[in-house]
Scaffold this active site. Structure first.
Site, short mmCIF file in Angstrom:
data_model
loop_
_atom_site.label_atom_id
_atom_site.label_comp_id
_atom_site.label_asym_id
_atom_site.label_seq_id
_atom_site.Cartn_x
_atom_site.Cartn_y
_atom_site.Cartn_z
N LYS A 117 15.01 8.00 9.23
CA LYS A 117 15.16 6.72 9.20
C LYS A 117 15.11 5.96 8.44
O LYS A 117 14.18 5.54 8.03
CB LYS A 117 15.15 6.17 10.94
CG LYS A 117 15.47 5.08 10.89
CD LYS A 117 16.04 5.13 12.19
CE LYS A 117 17.11 4.13 12.82
NZ LYS A 117 17.82 3.95 13.37
N GLU A 172 19.22 9.81 10.06
CA GLU A 172 19.85 8.08 11.48
C GLU A 172 20.08 7.17 10.72
O GLU A 172 19.38 6.64 10.03
CB GLU A 172 19.16 8.30 12.72
CG GLU A 172 19.92 7.77 13.54
CD GLU A 172 19.02 7.48 14.91
OE1 GLU A 172 17.75 7.70 15.32
OE2 GLU A 172 19.24 6.07 16.12
N GLY A 173 21.30 6.57 10.85
CA GLY A 173 21.63 5.54 10.65
C GLY A 173 21.13 4.20 10.90
O GLY A 173 20.85 4.28 12.27
N GLY A 197 22.51 1.37 13.29
CA GLY A 197 24.19 0.09 13.93
C GLY A 197 25.29 1.24 13.41
O GLY A 197 25.00 2.84 13.99
N VAL A 202 25.15 3.83 20.91
CA VAL A 202 26.12 4.13 21.41
C VAL A 202 24.93 5.29 21.43
O VAL A 202 25.76 6.47 22.47
CB VAL A 202 27.23 4.78 20.73
CG1 VAL A 202 28.11 3.05 20.42
CG2 VAL A 202 26.63 4.83 19.43
N GLY A 203 24.17 5.87 21.30
CA GLY A 203 23.40 6.78 21.52
C GLY A 203 22.77 7.39 20.31
O GLY A 203 23.18 9.11 21.13
N LYS A 204 22.42 7.48 19.50
CA LYS A 204 22.20 7.70 18.05
C LYS A 204 21.39 8.76 18.01
O LYS A 204 21.48 10.40 17.92
CB LYS A 204 22.20 6.69 16.97
CG LYS A 204 23.93 6.38 15.96
CD LYS A 204 23.49 5.98 15.19
CE LYS A 204 22.78 4.55 14.38
NZ LYS A 204 22.41 3.41 15.61
N THR A 205 20.17 7.44 18.47
CA THR A 205 18.87 8.81 18.34
C THR A 205 19.02 9.94 19.82
O THR A 205 18.91 10.90 18.70
CB THR A 205 17.68 7.68 18.92
OG1 THR A 205 17.79 6.73 17.81
CG2 THR A 205 16.61 8.59 19.03
MG LIG Z 1 19.19 4.94 17.55
#
Ligand SMILES: [Mg+2]
Length: 222
Positions: A38, A108-109, A111, A14-17
């Site tokens: 991470k 950053e998790g 999933g 969904v664009g976390k990074t």
């Molecule tokens: Mg990511």
């Protein structure tokens, strides 16, 4: 407890990074010594490398992401496919190098919020153990309101603090299509406005595809 935030998602991809990198860049620009973490990655260490570069290459890439497993599936299944298992204790212990000599850490998790990181350990569990508030990321596309409210509601029911929500545009959008209410651009912007109203005073931002900064700007680490 470390100062910082835990970037999680309503789902995978969904664009976390991109959101985590934008948050790191804003902190670096403000003179904050920012660590990046991470806890576990599968497939490759690309997310960790992006975070590491954004932060100015602090410590080592191995310390950014101490556990990487080859198959691009959930961490416990990827570890099992490699004949091993995720080191559950290391998920939280791996944060320690980032709590000394840094003002804040961006985690950053992997999933979505309730996706497994190890057997019996979800992203929500780890965020609670680390004591970090969440930045909830969703993809800026149809359904964002429902997905985001479900995740924020569930996080709060678990006793997790939510610091902000960001809709992340994972694909390029035609910004000329403003007049069409069904255009991806309008859906994304209308969703952001609706979420900001529903979740006020929580900051709700949007990160445009390949943009450097979240709009409107906000500070999540204080
Ligand atoms: Mg990511």
């Amino acid at each position: 407890m470390a100062r910082g935030i835990f970037v999680t998602g309503t789902d995978t991809d969904v664009g976390k990074t991109a959101v985590a990198v934008a948050l790191v860049r804003r902190l670096v620009a403000a003179g904050v010594r920012v660590g990046v973490y991470k806890p576990v990655a599968t497939g490759n260490a690309a997310d960790a490398a992006a975070l590491w570069e954004a932060a100015g290459r602090p410590l080592t890439l191995d310390q950014v992401c101490p556990q990487v497993f080859p198959a691009a599936i959930s961490p416990p299944r990827s570890a099992a496919a490699a004949g091993t298992e995720v080191d559950a204790a290391l998920l939280s212990r791996g944060l320690e190098p980032w709590t000394r000599g840094f003002d804040a850490v961006v985690v950053e998790g992997a999933g979505g919020l309730f996706s497994p990181l190890a057997d019996g350990v979800s992203n929500a569990d780890l965020a609670g153990m680390l004591g970090l508030p969440l930045v909830v990321v969703d993809a800026a596309r149809l359904g964002a309101i429902g997905r985001t409210l479900a995740t924020v509601t569930a996080a709060r029911a678990r006793g997790l603090a939510v610091a902000a929500v960001v809709l992340s545009q994972t694909t390029w959008l035609d910004e000329k299509a403003h007049a069409d209410p069904a255009s991806p651009w309008r859906i994304a912007h209308d969703s952001r406005a609706d979420l900001a109203a529903a979740l006020a005073p929580l900051p709700v931002g949007m990160l445009a595809h390949r943009a450097g900064a979240i709009e409107p700007p906000f500070d999540v680490v204080r």
